[in-house]
Design an enzyme around this catalytic site. Structure first.
Site, PDB file in Angstrom:
ATOM      1  NE  ARG A 102      -2.852   0.501   3.293  1.00  0.00           N
ATOM      2  CZ  ARG A 102      -3.728   0.983   4.324  1.00  0.00           C
ATOM      3  NH1 ARG A 102      -5.286   0.869   4.404  1.00  0.00           N
ATOM      4  NH2 ARG A 102      -3.373   1.141   5.232  1.00  0.00           N
ATOM      5  CB  THR A 106      -2.689   7.104  -2.515  1.00  0.00           C
ATOM      6  OG1 THR A 106      -1.986   5.909  -2.994  1.00  0.00           O
ATOM      7  CG2 THR A 106      -2.158   8.675  -2.059  1.00  0.00           C
ATOM      8  CG  ASP A 198       2.170  -1.493   9.249  1.00  0.00           C
ATOM      9  OD1 ASP A 198       2.210  -2.873   9.003  1.00  0.00           O
ATOM     10  OD2 ASP A 198       1.688  -0.500   8.262  1.00  0.00           O
ATOM     11  CG  ASP A 201       5.599  -1.021  10.506  1.00  0.00           C
ATOM     12  OD1 ASP A 201       6.036  -1.751   9.660  1.00  0.00           O
ATOM     13  OD2 ASP A 201       4.964  -0.756  10.302  1.00  0.00           O
TER      14      ASP A 201
HETATM   15  C1  PRP Z   1      -0.734  -4.469   4.635  1.00  0.00           C
HETATM   16  C2  PRP Z   1      -1.709  -6.038   4.862  1.00  0.00           C
HETATM   17  C3  PRP Z   1      -2.306  -5.553   3.789  1.00  0.00           C
HETATM   18  C4  PRP Z   1      -2.793  -4.525   3.608  1.00  0.00           C
HETATM   19  C5  PRP Z   1      -4.464  -4.081   3.274  1.00  0.00           C
HETATM   20  O1  PRP Z   1       0.000  -4.569   4.002  1.00  0.00           O
HETATM   21  O2  PRP Z   1      -1.028  -6.252   5.671  1.00  0.00           O
HETATM   22  O3  PRP Z   1      -1.737  -6.639   2.383  1.00  0.00           O
HETATM   23  O4  PRP Z   1      -2.216  -3.520   3.713  1.00  0.00           O
HETATM   24  O5  PRP Z   1      -4.752  -2.835   3.838  1.00  0.00           O
HETATM   25  P1  PRP Z   1      -5.851  -2.534   2.104  1.00  0.00           P
HETATM   26  O6  PRP Z   1      -7.038  -3.475   2.391  1.00  0.00           O
HETATM   27  O7  PRP Z   1      -5.947  -1.529   2.333  1.00  0.00           O
HETATM   28  O8  PRP Z   1      -5.164  -3.187   0.583  1.00  0.00           O
HETATM   29  P2  PRP Z   1       0.734  -3.051   3.656  1.00  0.00           P
HETATM   30  O9  PRP Z   1       0.551  -2.799   1.879  1.00  0.00           O
HETATM   31  O10 PRP Z   1       1.106  -2.599   4.198  1.00  0.00           O
HETATM   32  O11 PRP Z   1       2.325  -4.081   3.467  1.00  0.00           O
HETATM   33  P3  PRP Z   1       3.458  -5.387   4.297  1.00  0.00           P
HETATM   34  O12 PRP Z   1       2.718  -6.549   4.487  1.00  0.00           O
HETATM   35  O13 PRP Z   1       4.328  -5.271   3.614  1.00  0.00           O
HETATM   36  O14 PRP Z   1       3.692  -4.192   5.863  1.00  0.00           O
HETATM   37  N1  URA Z   2      -2.175  -2.672   6.991  1.00  0.00           N
HETATM   38  C1  URA Z   2      -2.338  -2.342   8.210  1.00  0.00           C
HETATM   39  O1  URA Z   2      -1.166  -3.482   8.497  1.00  0.00           O
HETATM   40  N2  URA Z   2      -3.283  -2.097   9.143  1.00  0.00           N
HETATM   41  C2  URA Z   2      -4.148  -1.919   8.710  1.00  0.00           C
HETATM   42  O2  URA Z   2      -4.776  -0.998  10.214  1.00  0.00           O
HETATM   43  C3  URA Z   2      -4.407  -1.291   7.389  1.00  0.00           C
HETATM   44  C4  URA Z   2      -3.948  -2.081   6.287  1.00  0.00           C
END
Ligand code: PRP
Ligand code: URA
Length: 207
Positions: A102, A106, A198, A201
């Site tokens: 993500r 945005t 997150d 994280d």
């Molecule tokens: C997070 C999570 C999902 C996404 C959900 O990943 O693990 O993949 O956000 O959000 P959405 O429904 O609005 O798309 P992120 O993109 O933060 O990546 P990461 O797993 O590398 O931390």
């Molecule tokens: N991704 C996350 O890890 N947490 C949220 O709340 C939304 C997207």
């Protein structure tokens, strides 16, 4: 019925620990695995089985052995925190990887990696991604899986927002979402409230 709420007390207890801001990455990873075992077991309840006979010390016993081909697809990176749980249950499962990220401002997801096993047409495909927020990542992942031939897909997440559930329901009415909870909604930064922050994280200590 696209959403299956998993309300087992052990699932809800683990979810509360994951939500708790004081839970450090080491415990977060352990509990993420624990809750994922329970959720995956629920999501695979309809796996086909085949009768098989083994010899106990006292004689033959016929039982049921899992017969379906399962492909588990973690969405990188947070989905990796659920993978060991599924492979612990089903060591022979094949694994595909989807890299989706993500944008921090945005919240729009873009794909940076994809490696899927071949022959998904008759497989039970389990897409694992702990957070279903706007649904952008889920829809992008599901699009890719469908284009690769998958026909029997289910999603396992740990926290879902109503917005994400609605998007998946609209675009993929045949896909069932297994989740312990549907939270209140998204904040201005598209984070789930109350959520757990997150996930990636917290899993890897990158806050
Ligand atoms: C997070 C999570 C999902 C996404 C959900 O990943 O693990 O993949 O956000 O959000 P959405 O429904 O609005 O798309 P992120 O993109 O933060 O990546 P990461 O797993 O590398 O931390
Ligand atoms: N991704 C996350 O890890 N947490 C949220 O709340 C939304 C997207």
């Amino acid at each position: 019925m696209p959403v299956r709420l998993v309300q087992h007390p052990l699932v809800q207890d683990a979810l509360l620990t994951l939500r708790d801001a004081v839970t450090a990455p080491e415990e977060f990873r352990r509990i993420a695995t624990r809750i994922s075992v329970l959720l995956a077991a629920e999501a695979l309840k309809d796996l086909p089985t085949r009768a098989r006979t083994v010899e106990t010390p006292l004689g033959p016993a016929t039982g049921q052995a899992v017969a379906g081909d399962v492909v588990v697809v973690p969405v990188l990176r947070a989905g990796l925190g659920m993978l060991d749980a599924v492979l612990g249950l089903l060591p022979t499962a094949r694994v595909g990887h989807l890299g989706l990220q993500r944008d921090e401002t945005t919240a729009v997801a873009s794909q940076y990696y994809s490696r899927l096993p071949k022959g998904l047409e008759d497989s039970y495909v389990l897409m694992i991604d702990p957070m279903l927020a706007t649904g952008g990542s889920a829809v992008s992942g599901l699009d890719l899986l469908c284009r690769a031939g998958a026909r029997n897909i289910r999603i396992v997440c740990i926290v879902a927002a109503p917005e994400g559930v609605a998007v998946v329901e609209r675009r993929f009415p045949d896909v069932t979402i297994f989740t312990p909870v549907i939270d209140e909604g998204l904040n201005a930064h598209k984070f789930i409230v109350p959520g757990l922050g997150d996930f990636g994280d917290r899993l890897y200590g990158t806050t």
